[in-house]
Design a protein around this motif. Structure first.
Motif, mmCIF file in Angstrom:
data_model
loop_
_atom_site.group_PDB
_atom_site.id
_atom_site.type_symbol
_atom_site.label_atom_id
_atom_site.label_comp_id
_atom_site.label_asym_id
_atom_site.label_seq_id
_atom_site.Cartn_x
_atom_site.Cartn_y
_atom_site.Cartn_z
ATOM 1 N N GLU A 24 34.074 46.099 40.063
ATOM 2 C CA GLU A 24 33.891 47.182 41.031
ATOM 3 C C GLU A 24 34.090 46.723 42.464
ATOM 4 N N THR A 74 35.097 54.572 32.159
ATOM 5 C CA THR A 74 34.617 53.206 32.397
ATOM 6 C C THR A 74 34.526 53.002 33.909
ATOM 7 N N PHE A 75 34.364 51.775 34.356
ATOM 8 C CA PHE A 75 34.153 51.581 35.792
ATOM 9 C C PHE A 75 35.463 51.662 36.593
ATOM 10 N N TYR A 97 40.887 52.746 36.871
ATOM 11 C CA TYR A 97 39.922 52.839 35.776
ATOM 12 C C TYR A 97 40.485 52.269 34.472
#
Lengths: 197, 261
Positions: free
Chosen positions: B143, B175-176, B183
């Motif tokens: 992230e 998802t992140f 993503y």
């Protein structure tokens, strides 16, 4: 409002993808599903002439992927190709095409391929050297299940595979590795060449 | 006079609206990946870093719905039409017809697609498949960091996903979101890359063989670097084991694009 909808619809059409179906032109018999002649890309040979793979249709193909500045594996692959060629009986000679495809299109210009063919005594009509751009080469390698990677400015690592295709361009046999016996390869070539009219 | 002005104003609004649609389409679908360099697990002779030029990448993998749209205009790539040279018999395996993805989630990534089909799809959008080095470069971001490969939790996350089943029918974008705004690089499906067939895990390349040996026969203690190598090794090993006409249910793709000057 109507105009806007039309405009949006029209723009969608412009953004949409053109179908490539018109590309396939069928000469006489349709090309079979597993044939490499489904690949439409253009190649250049050692004489600087542009050719499509399809032009090789009707002959048994013996193919290998190499690069001319290679010092280790390729000379042995090239020697294998020459040995295989020497084992093809006279009556089949004109039914077999031996094809060397470059994985290094930036270095392997048509002239370089020509020089290479002379140095390696592969100047007869049975020998074809081909190069294309990076993208087509990658795709062709994918079809042959040949893996390769540029590992330094002048060197590649690559699979050592010699492939035999029948007259329709379908994969008939693959010889993998260096220094392996090419008896099977030769017998497959003979078998396929015998089928050619 | 006033009426005409309003009319003109309307046209302007429409034009603006249309322009903003077309622009937002680009910016929502793809993000810019900044240039940089990193040392991949495999590939360079001397473990020198590879340089990645700035490029555009799809934010999400291509979905079933998007692939269906592609098939509408490209009939040669439909399930019943595709040539065996370009895809094996499990191509679009769970689709119920040429133009129907059956019980699959429309917003899930399209899987059971071959390299040839993925490549054609991208080319049809004026894009291309990302290179292996580009893909790995983007995939090392979490992230917050461009390169999270040495973070233990990051590697544990990736490895725990490798053990999960059936994530392929989940929707994209769950998802992140990574550092670049991309993503699903991990946690959904594995993805084709343009030069997936540049891997040597066995056979001719001695150097790579030694690397494998190190991975498996190394010391007993597992540290973050081992985990990172192991996660990447799994991907490289998978790529090394597939052929361009192969299709599997956990393998999808996304497209990339060069930044034009």
């Amino acid at each position: 409002m109507k105009k806007m909808i039309l405009l949006v619809i029209a723009s969608l059409f412009i953004l949409g993808c053109n179908s490539k179906e018109e590309k396939q032109d069928i000469k006489d018999k349709p090309i079979t599903d597993l044939s490499i002649y489904n690949l439409p890309e253009k190649w250049t040979n050692q004489d600087g002439k542009d050719i499509e793979l399809k032009e090789l249709r009707g002959k048994v193909l013996v193919m290998v992927m190499i690069y001319t500045s290679c010092k280790s594996a390729c000379p042995r692959l090239v020697a294998d190709m020459r040995n295989i060629e020497s084992k093809i009986p006279k009556e089949y000679k004109d039914k077999v095409q031996l094809v060397l495809v470059s994985i290094d299109p930036t270095v392997d210009t048509p002239k370089r391929l020509k020089d290479f063919s002379i140095e390696n005594k592969m100047t007869g009509n049975q020998w074809v050297f081909l190069r294309s751009n990076e993208e087509n080469t990658r795709e062709f390698a994918a079809v042959l299940a040949v893996n390769y990677k540029k590992i330094s400015p002048i060197d590649f690592s690559h699979s050592n595979i010699i492939s035999v295709f029948n007259a329709e361009g379908e994969l008939a046999f693959q010889q993998e590795g260096l220094g392996v016996s090419y008896d099977k390869t030769v017998s497959k070539i003979k078998e396929e060449a015998a089928k050619v009219e | 006079m006033e009426a005409q002005f309003i009319k003109r104003f309307h046209y302007c609004l429409i034009l603006l609206f249309w322009v903003s649609i077309s622009f937002s389409q680009v910016s929502e679908d793809m993000v810019t990946i900044g240039a940089g360099s990193y040392v991949p697990l495999y590939g360079t002779a001397d473990k020198k870093p590879v340089y990645i030029k700035s490029f555009l990448l799809d934010v999400y993998p291509v979905t079933n719905q998007e692939y269906l749209e592609f098939l509408k205009t490209n009939s040669a790539y439909r399930k019943s039409k595709i040539k065996r040279l370009f895809a094996n018999t499990t191509y679009l395996y769970e689709w119920s017809g040429d133009l129907s993805f059956g019980n699959l989630n429309s917003n899930a990534p399209v899987t059971n697609v071959s390299w040839f089909a993925a490549k054609e799809y991208c080319e049809c959008q004026g894009k291309r498949l990302p290179t292996l080095d580009e893909w790995e470069y983007v995939a090392m971001a979490d992230e917050k960091r461009k390169d999270a490969r040495t973070r233990e939790e990051f590697n544990k996350y990736i490895l725990s996903w490798y053990e999960k089943n059936k994530t392929y029918n989940n929707s994209v974008g769950k998802t992140f979101k990574n550092y670049w705004g991309v993503y699903d690089m991990h946690g959904l499906v594995w993805e084709w890359t343009f030069d997936f067939n540049s891997i040597f895990l066995s056979g001719e390349s001695r150097k790579d063989k030694d690397t494998d040996k190190d991975l498996f026969c190394g010391s007993g203690s597992v540290n973050a670097t081992d985990l990172m190598n192991y996660a990447a090794f799994m991907r490289y090993a998978f790529r090394g084991s597939i052929k361009a006409n192969y299709t599997t249910k956990n393998l999808g793709f996304r497209c990339a694009k060069n930044i034009s000057n």
